[in-house]
Scaffold this motif. Structure first.
Motif, PDB file in Angstrom:
ATOM      1  N   GLN A   1       0.824  -1.201   0.000  1.00  0.00           N
ATOM      2  CA  GLN A   1       0.000   0.000   0.000  1.00  0.00           C
ATOM      3  C   GLN A   1       0.860   1.252   0.000  1.00  0.00           C
TER       4      GLN A   1
ATOM      5  N   ILE B   1      -8.120   2.693  -2.415  1.00  0.00           N
ATOM      6  CA  ILE B   1      -8.805   1.960  -1.353  1.00  0.00           C
ATOM      7  C   ILE B   1      -9.787   2.881  -0.648  1.00  0.00           C
ATOM      8  N   GLU B   2      -9.297   4.051  -0.227  1.00  0.00           N
ATOM      9  CA  GLU B   2     -10.178   5.026   0.430  1.00  0.00           C
ATOM     10  C   GLU B   2      -9.502   6.386   0.482  1.00  0.00           C
TER      11      GLU B   2
ATOM     12  N   GLN C   1      -6.874  -7.128   5.506  1.00  0.00           N
ATOM     13  CA  GLN C   1      -7.598  -7.625   4.341  1.00  0.00           C
ATOM     14  C   GLN C   1      -7.981  -6.492   3.384  1.00  0.00           C
ATOM     15  N   THR C   2      -8.500  -5.392   3.925  1.00  0.00           N
ATOM     16  CA  THR C   2      -9.023  -4.323   3.069  1.00  0.00           C
ATOM     17  C   THR C   2      -8.075  -3.145   2.908  1.00  0.00           C
ATOM     18  N   GLY C   3      -7.152  -2.965   3.859  1.00  0.00           N
ATOM     19  CA  GLY C   3      -6.261  -1.810   3.833  1.00  0.00           C
ATOM     20  C   GLY C   3      -6.862  -0.557   4.421  1.00  0.00           C
ATOM     21  N   LEU C   4      -8.129  -0.599   4.835  1.00  0.00           N
ATOM     22  CA  LEU C   4      -8.780   0.576   5.408  1.00  0.00           C
ATOM     23  C   LEU C   4      -8.134   0.963   6.734  1.00  0.00           C
TER      24      LEU C   4
ATOM     25  N   SER D   1      -3.850   0.867  -2.969  1.00  0.00           N
ATOM     26  CA  SER D   1      -3.249  -0.462  -3.037  1.00  0.00           C
ATOM     27  C   SER D   1      -2.244  -0.462  -4.182  1.00  0.00           C
TER      28      SER D   1
ATOM     29  N   ASN E   1      -6.389  -2.382   8.317  1.00  0.00           N
ATOM     30  CA  ASN E   1      -7.023  -3.681   8.153  1.00  0.00           C
ATOM     31  C   ASN E   1      -6.196  -4.528   7.188  1.00  0.00           C
TER      32      ASN E   1
END
Length: 220
Positions: free
Chosen positions: A89, A114-115, A173-176, A103, A171
């Protein structure tokens, strides 16, 4: 022999400045925070690096203007880049209360959004009601699962500029990003105008205008 390459020719868009660079862990891809007065938003350009010849080849970019996301100050010119130690990331930010989490494909070098994390919601007690705020620095731990961010902000017009150290969990899994707690940095002289960090061997140092604070990562 090394040559100088025009970045506008390389990236395919106007470039008047580069504010930050980040290199992938294997040295195969270079990321540039670029901007131009002719563009409403800056970009994070991804460039492949031929490790034998040194030849650079553009492989894509992230642009806030192409996401449809409204940024706080309408314009987003990234001035800082930070990559997670594993390279999966990339974090990009400018002088706003938002950080872009991307990502990264280690094979192609391409990035994907991602966000856009809103920092204002991370400071306890103000309900996200910042008058103004910005991220100064972001440091990940060696495993990339925890990050520390230094932020400055105002809650009221004409009020004092305050600074906090915010601890984030990423996170896996999600990278959040999730802010888990904040520590006031008001005891460090001058820190509210630009707290910077450095980390080594699990230790974190935060400096202001004339003082500094050292702590062990994970202890906040």
């Amino acid at each position: 022999m090394h040559t100088v390459k025009d970045l506008a020719d390389l990236t395919g868009h106007p470039v008047e400045w580069v504010r930050a660079l980040a290199l992938s862990p294997d040295g195969s891809y270079l990321y540039l925070a670029t901007g131009s007065y002719s563009m409403e938003n800056g970009k994070v350009d991804a460039v492949a690096v031929d490790r034998t010849s040194g030849v650079l080849t553009a492989v894509g970019h992230f642009s806030a203007g192409e996401t449809g996301i409204e940024f706080v100050n309408a314009y987003w010119w990234p001035s800082h880049l930070r990559m997670k130690p594993g390279g999966e990331q990339l974090y990009a930010w400018g002088k706003t209360a938002q950080v872009v989490v991307l990502s990264r494909d280690s094979t192609t070098g391409a990035t994907e959004l991602i966000e856009v994390h809103e920092l204002a919601s991370d400071v306890p007690g103000d309900g996200g009601a910042w008058l103004d705020g910005w991220l100064h620095d972001l440091q990940p731990t060696s495993d990339g699962l925890t990050l520390y961010g230094t932020v400055s902000y105002q809650v009221e017009m004409g009020g004092p500029v305050e600074a906090d150290l915010i601890r984030y969990l990423a996170n896996p899994q999600t990278g959040l990003l999730e802010a888990v707690d904040a520590t006031s940095l008001s005891g460090i002289e001058g820190v509210e105008y630009g707290p910077q960090m450095s980390s080594e061997a699990g230790k974190l140092a935060i400096s202001g205008g004339g003082d500094w604070l050292a702590m062990t990562m994970g202890s906040v």
